[in-house]
Design a protein around this motif. Structure first.
Motif, PDB file in Angstrom:
ATOM      1  N   ALA A  10     -93.497   7.998  14.341  1.00  0.00           N
ATOM      2  CA  ALA A  10     -92.214   7.999  13.641  1.00  0.00           C
ATOM      3  C   ALA A  10     -91.106   8.416  14.584  1.00  0.00           C
ATOM      4  O   ALA A  10     -91.331   9.096  15.593  1.00  0.00           O
ATOM      5  N   ASP A  11     -89.903   8.018  14.264  1.00  0.00           N
ATOM      6  CA  ASP A  11     -88.705   8.386  15.017  1.00  0.00           C
ATOM      7  C   ASP A  11     -88.502   9.892  14.912  1.00  0.00           C
ATOM      8  O   ASP A  11     -88.403  10.446  13.816  1.00  0.00           O
ATOM      9  N   ARG A  12     -88.423  10.581  16.040  1.00  0.00           N
ATOM     10  CA  ARG A  12     -88.328  12.037  16.047  1.00  0.00           C
ATOM     11  C   ARG A  12     -86.995  12.545  15.506  1.00  0.00           C
ATOM     12  O   ARG A  12     -86.857  13.713  15.198  1.00  0.00           O
ATOM     13  N   THR A  13     -86.012  11.672  15.400  1.00  0.00           N
ATOM     14  CA  THR A  13     -84.699  12.105  14.903  1.00  0.00           C
ATOM     15  C   THR A  13     -84.509  11.758  13.435  1.00  0.00           C
ATOM     16  O   THR A  13     -83.462  12.031  12.860  1.00  0.00           O
ATOM     17  N   ALA A  14     -85.509  11.149  12.814  1.00  0.00           N
ATOM     18  CA  ALA A  14     -85.366  10.701  11.426  1.00  0.00           C
ATOM     19  C   ALA A  14     -85.477  11.864  10.458  1.00  0.00           C
ATOM     20  O   ALA A  14     -86.026  12.911  10.764  1.00  0.00           O
ATOM     21  N   GLY A  15     -84.969  11.661   9.255  1.00  0.00           N
ATOM     22  CA  GLY A  15     -85.146  12.639   8.191  1.00  0.00           C
ATOM     23  C   GLY A  15     -86.386  12.267   7.407  1.00  0.00           C
ATOM     24  O   GLY A  15     -87.464  12.117   7.975  1.00  0.00           O
ATOM     25  N   ASP A  16     -86.231  12.103   6.067  1.00  0.00           N
ATOM     26  CA  ASP A  16     -87.352  11.614   5.279  1.00  0.00           C
ATOM     27  C   ASP A  16     -87.678  10.194   5.707  1.00  0.00           C
ATOM     28  O   ASP A  16     -86.798   9.352   5.912  1.00  0.00           O
ATOM     29  N   LEU A  17     -88.959   9.902   5.863  1.00  0.00           N
ATOM     30  CA  LEU A  17     -89.398   8.615   6.362  1.00  0.00           C
ATOM     31  C   LEU A  17     -89.548   7.618   5.220  1.00  0.00           C
ATOM     32  O   LEU A  17     -89.807   7.990   4.073  1.00  0.00           O
ATOM     33  N   ASN A  18     -89.422   6.346   5.538  1.00  0.00           N
ATOM     34  CA  ASN A  18     -89.526   5.294   4.542  1.00  0.00           C
ATOM     35  C   ASN A  18     -90.973   4.822   4.435  1.00  0.00           C
ATOM     36  O   ASN A  18     -91.593   4.447   5.435  1.00  0.00           O
ATOM     37  N   VAL A  19     -91.486   4.848   3.225  1.00  0.00           N
ATOM     38  CA  VAL A  19     -92.875   4.457   2.990  1.00  0.00           C
ATOM     39  C   VAL A  19     -93.134   3.027   3.432  1.00  0.00           C
ATOM     40  O   VAL A  19     -94.225   2.692   3.917  1.00  0.00           O
ATOM     41  N   ASP A  20     -92.149   2.162   3.278  1.00  0.00           N
ATOM     42  CA  ASP A  20     -92.332   0.744   3.581  1.00  0.00           C
ATOM     43  C   ASP A  20     -92.266   0.437   5.071  1.00  0.00           C
ATOM     44  O   ASP A  20     -92.375  -0.719   5.476  1.00  0.00           O
ATOM     45  N   GLU A  21     -92.073   1.456   5.895  1.00  0.00           N
ATOM     46  CA  GLU A  21     -91.985   1.243   7.341  1.00  0.00           C
ATOM     47  C   GLU A  21     -92.976   2.140   8.080  1.00  0.00           C
ATOM     48  O   GLU A  21     -92.691   2.671   9.145  1.00  0.00           O
ATOM     49  N   LEU A  22     -94.163   2.292   7.516  1.00  0.00           N
ATOM     50  CA  LEU A  22     -95.173   3.158   8.102  1.00  0.00           C
ATOM     51  C   LEU A  22     -95.782   2.535   9.356  1.00  0.00           C
ATOM     52  O   LEU A  22     -96.053   1.336   9.406  1.00  0.00           O
ATOM     53  N   LYS A  23     -96.012   3.395  10.338  1.00  0.00           N
ATOM     54  CA  LYS A  23     -96.687   2.965  11.548  1.00  0.00           C
ATOM     55  C   LYS A  23     -97.609   4.108  11.976  1.00  0.00           C
ATOM     56  O   LYS A  23     -97.165   5.253  12.105  1.00  0.00           O
ATOM     57  N   VAL A  24     -98.896   3.792  12.182  1.00  0.00           N
ATOM     58  CA  VAL A  24     -99.866   4.832  12.505  1.00  0.00           C
ATOM     59  C   VAL A  24    -100.715   4.412  13.693  1.00  0.00           C
ATOM     60  O   VAL A  24    -100.849   3.220  14.002  1.00  0.00           O
ATOM     61  N   LEU A  25    -101.287   5.412  14.354  1.00  0.00           N
ATOM     62  CA  LEU A  25    -102.252   5.189  15.426  1.00  0.00           C
ATOM     63  C   LEU A  25    -103.640   5.368  14.829  1.00  0.00           C
ATOM     64  O   LEU A  25    -103.929   6.409  14.233  1.00  0.00           O
ATOM     65  N   ILE A  26    -104.494   4.355  14.943  1.00  0.00           N
ATOM     66  CA  ILE A  26    -105.833   4.455  14.377  1.00  0.00           C
ATOM     67  C   ILE A  26    -106.891   4.263  15.454  1.00  0.00           C
ATOM     68  O   ILE A  26    -106.647   3.650  16.494  1.00  0.00           O
ATOM     69  N   SER A  27    -108.055   4.833  15.199  1.00  0.00           N
ATOM     70  CA  SER A  27    -109.232   4.621  16.025  1.00  0.00           C
ATOM     71  C   SER A  27    -110.165   3.690  15.255  1.00  0.00           C
ATOM     72  O   SER A  27    -110.355   3.857  14.046  1.00  0.00           O
ATOM     73  N   LYS A  28    -110.756   2.738  15.955  1.00  0.00           N
ATOM     74  CA  LYS A  28    -111.576   1.721  15.288  1.00  0.00           C
ATOM     75  C   LYS A  28    -112.837   1.488  16.112  1.00  0.00           C
ATOM     76  O   LYS A  28    -112.772   1.296  17.323  1.00  0.00           O
ATOM     77  N   GLU A  29    -113.987   1.523  15.452  1.00  0.00           N
ATOM     78  CA  GLU A  29    -115.244   1.285  16.140  1.00  0.00           C
ATOM     79  C   GLU A  29    -116.233   0.638  15.184  1.00  0.00           C
ATOM     80  O   GLU A  29    -116.035   0.642  13.957  1.00  0.00           O
ATOM     81  N   SER A  30    -117.316   0.085  15.734  1.00  0.00           N
ATOM     82  CA  SER A  30    -118.374  -0.497  14.923  1.00  0.00           C
ATOM     83  C   SER A  30    -119.715  -0.044  15.488  1.00  0.00           C
ATOM     84  O   SER A  30    -119.774   0.737  16.450  1.00  0.00           O
ATOM     85  N   LYS A  31    -120.786  -0.550  14.934  1.00  0.00           N
ATOM     86  CA  LYS A  31    -122.111  -0.165  15.407  1.00  0.00           C
ATOM     87  C   LYS A  31    -122.345  -0.627  16.837  1.00  0.00           C
ATOM     88  O   LYS A  31    -123.127  -0.023  17.575  1.00  0.00           O
TER      89      LYS A  31
ATOM     90  N   SER B  20    -115.211   2.870  20.517  1.00  0.00           N
ATOM     91  CA  SER B  20    -113.946   3.198  19.857  1.00  0.00           C
ATOM     92  C   SER B  20    -112.753   2.715  20.672  1.00  0.00           C
ATOM     93  O   SER B  20    -112.677   2.939  21.884  1.00  0.00           O
ATOM     94  N   GLN B  21    -111.817   2.036  19.993  1.00  0.00           N
ATOM     95  CA  GLN B  21    -110.561   1.588  20.594  1.00  0.00           C
ATOM     96  C   GLN B  21    -109.402   2.058  19.720  1.00  0.00           C
ATOM     97  O   GLN B  21    -109.578   2.337  18.531  1.00  0.00           O
ATOM     98  N   TYR B  22    -108.214   2.132  20.332  1.00  0.00           N
ATOM     99  CA  TYR B  22    -107.038   2.585  19.606  1.00  0.00           C
ATOM    100  C   TYR B  22    -106.102   1.416  19.318  1.00  0.00           C
ATOM    101  O   TYR B  22    -105.920   0.524  20.153  1.00  0.00           O
ATOM    102  N   TYR B  23    -105.510   1.474  18.116  1.00  0.00           N
ATOM    103  CA  TYR B  23    -104.597   0.428  17.663  1.00  0.00           C
ATOM    104  C   TYR B  23    -103.351   1.079  17.073  1.00  0.00           C
ATOM    105  O   TYR B  23    -103.423   2.152  16.466  1.00  0.00           O
TER     106      TYR B  23
END
Length: 643
Positions: A394-415, A419-422
């Protein structure tokens, strides 16, 4: 490996340490280097080649974007103390307190005056304030500094240090501790507390150090402090309300001003997640009852705190998750608040592990704090992948964040995929892969992995992870083993002797108490055997293990269980591997793991749970692995010799 605080707040410079060989003494020492993130060029922080890092405790921290506070080896340190040919004095231990003092069995304690001298010699640091241009300024006198904490507004620094008299009975984390408030330019403003050695912490679970603890900066304020003070003397057996009180106070408060009571807790304090004057979450818990509570508090008002979650820590299915945090312009982490364009209200994003009967399915829930309404905005792939949210972007200067503009860092792996990051946008789940790590064990990529469920004789449901070798075929006449152990030994065995192993990893072995009865008194040995028996029956039923070729292994408490099973259920296993464990509980008379009664309060339990007392029944081979300098608490090398 770099820590999060190695990066300056403006993200323009990265601090790291490297070890350099020294020609004069043949040894090596640490020096601090700086990388310019724009150019990628690195250089030593100190111009002088004779300034070295002391990394025994905290070693450096950014005070601001251009200045670091560094723990260095004092230039006047000289040579280490020499061990005397004869003891300097008799070793005397005396308990002159009126109360009974009990301490758990610790490893690696100071033993005598020579050890005290060594500890002081190596742990003593000279703090240095150094700018990126090479300007150096001494910061106070040499001392044993254990942690350095600049305030969010970069005006102050909290310095934690330990000092004499040291203790021969407890580790250094509860030695006498002094916490001082300094200005960022190197002036000592005042001592906030000076705590005595904590040799008298009761062994009962949830017992803590008396008086002040957890003194920290508020993440949502420029330079406000908060801390906790016990009201029960730190003794969990004392019934009192409140049990803990949280206080706050500004760093620049006039001397003698009384702090503000922020919150009173009847359970034991478990931390605070700060947001702003309208929101903070306070956590409390009690081990004996597994009771955990989360309170919603408005720090800037007199509103009555509201109980947000009230649950059992053992009920993992009901875990609502933890609020996602975001980084402020000051570099602190606070709760991220969200708003929705089409609805009123304040929302939090709860990140949970998502325990289900089918396994963990991590999730993100949008939680409205006034109504308690939840909306699932993201969930891990249930079929092919295991995904988890690592951080909110998220933008470090923002106030309350907008739900419709979510951006996250995820870890993803399988059997089969490591693990890779997205970076993933929500709610459309559009993802961009940002790493491409090779598989750490490519020869194990085709291992078969399966969550196994089975039941022991008293009806308790159990689980474990079953690993089968690549191309496993039960009709082949190769040896198969069941190993409750780490994979690395199996890998070595496969590579050297081509013997195929079947691994039953992490089997659940619950020891359940009924009513007011302690779990360890509630048929400990019987329940241990029942769980192992059920696991063995399951792998035999599946046709993946031969009844005469099943091994049992474990580390620490698992090693203790391994020895117990070979003593009480020798028919189940062909051999055992234990590293390192405690086998004679009379050598840890003041409690262990899930036992907070002393040997004299629960003598029968200590005796019955000790495989040493039944060592004559162990007829199968057992490999006991225990390093001479292993510092696992309570597992002294004499534990191995005892069995």
């Amino acid at each position: 490996m770099e820590r999060a605080e190695d990066l300056s707040n403006d993200c323009k410079h990265l601090a790291f340490s490297i070890r350099q060989d020294q020609e004069d003494d043949g040894g090596s020492k640490l020096r601090v280097w700086i990388i310019d993130m724009e150019t990628g060029k690195a250089k030593p922080l100190f111009h002088s080649p004779d300034v070295f890092l002391n990394a025994v405790f905290d070693n450096y921290v950014w005070v601001n974007d251009l200045t670091l506070l560094v723990c260095t080896i004092p230039s006047s340190r000289g040579s280490p103390p020499e061990k005397p040919l004869v003891p300097l004095s008799p070793k005397i231990q005396s308990n002159e307190r009126k109360s009974v003092v009990q301490a758990r069995t610790y490893q690696d304690l100071l033993k005598d005056e020579y050890d005290e001298g060594l500890f002081e010699y190596y742990a003593m640091s000279q703090l240095v304030l150094v700018s990126l241009d090479g300007t150096v300024k001494l910061f106070g006198e040499p001392s044993i500094y254990t942690s350095l904490h600049p305030s969010p507004d970069q005006k102050y620094v909290l310095l934690h240090s330990v000092h004499r008299p040291f203790s021969f009975n407890v580790p250094c984390c509860i030695f006498p501790e002094k916490i001082d408030l300094w200005s960022a330019d190197g002036k000592c403003l005042r001592t906030l507390c000076d705590l005595p050695v904590a040799e008298d912490i009761p062994i009962a679970f949830n017992s803590v150090r008396k008086s002040t603890r957890s003194l920290k900066w508020r993440a949502d304020k420029p330079s406000d402090l908060y801390w906790v003070e016990t009201q029960d003397g730190g003794d969990a057996k004392v019934e009192v309300s409140p049990r803990d009180i949280v206080y706050t106070q500004a760093a620049d408060a006039p001397e003698g001003e009384e702090p503000t009571i922020f919150f009173k807790l009847d359970l034991r304090y478990g931390g605070i997640s700060w947001c702003d004057d309208s929101l903070a979450l306070v956590y409390e818990s009690w081990y004996k009852t597994r009771h955990v509570r989360t309170w919603l508090v408005a720090p800037g008002s007199h509103e009555t705190p509201r109980l947000l979650f009230d649950r059992s820590s053992e009920d993992v299915y009901s875990d609502p998750g933890s609020p996602m945090l975001w980084t402020t312009p000051a570099g602190t982490n606070v709760i991220a608040k969200f708003k929705k364009e089409d609805k009123e209200g304040t929302y939090l994003l709860l990140n949970g592990s998502g325990a289900t009967p089918e396994g963990n399915i991590p999730f993100l829930d949008l939680f409205e704090i006034d109504t308690g309404d939840k909306e699932r905005v993201w969930q891990s792939d249930k079929e092919k992948y295991y995904e988890s949210v690592v951080a909110l972007l998220a933008d470090r200067t923002a106030g309350d964040l907008n739900v419709d503009e979510l951006k996250v860092l995820i870890s993803k792996e399988s059997k089969t995929e490591s693990s890779q990051y997205y970076i993933q946008q929500l709610p459309n789940r559009k993802a961009c892969q940002i790493t491409c790590f090779p598989h750490p064990y490519p020869h194990l990529a085709s291992l078969h992995k399966e969550m196994v469920r089975y039941e022991r004789r008293d009806g308790v449901q159990l689980t474990a992870t079953l690993y089968l070798p690549p191309g496993y075929n039960p009709s082949h006449s190769m040896a198969h083993y069941l190993v409750w152990f780490g994979l690395i030994l199996v890998i070595l065995r496969i590579k050297k002797q081509r013997v195929k192993f079947v691994i039953f990893f992490g089997p659940t072995i619950p020891i359940i108490g009924e009513g007011k009865e302690e779990a360890n008194d509630s048929s400990f040995v019987e329940q241990l055997v029942w769980s192992a028996e059920a696991a063995v029956e399951e792998v035999i039923r599946r046709g993946v293990a031969h009844p005469d070729k099943i091994a049992i292994g474990g580390h620490s408490y698992g090693a203790f269980m391994t020895a117990n099973l070979l003593a009480h259920a020798p028919h189940l296993f062909s051999c055992g591997i234990a590293c390192p464990g405690a086998y004679n509980r009379t050598l840890t008379p003041f409690g262990f793991q899930n036992e907070d009664r002393t040997l004299w309060e629960a003598t029968d339990t200590y005796i019955k749970m000790s495989p040493f007392m039944f060592a004559n029944k162990i007829k199968k081979p057992i490999l006991l692995i225990h390093g001479e300098e292993d510092n696992n608490a309570g597992t002294l090398t004499m534990q191995v010799r005892s069995i």
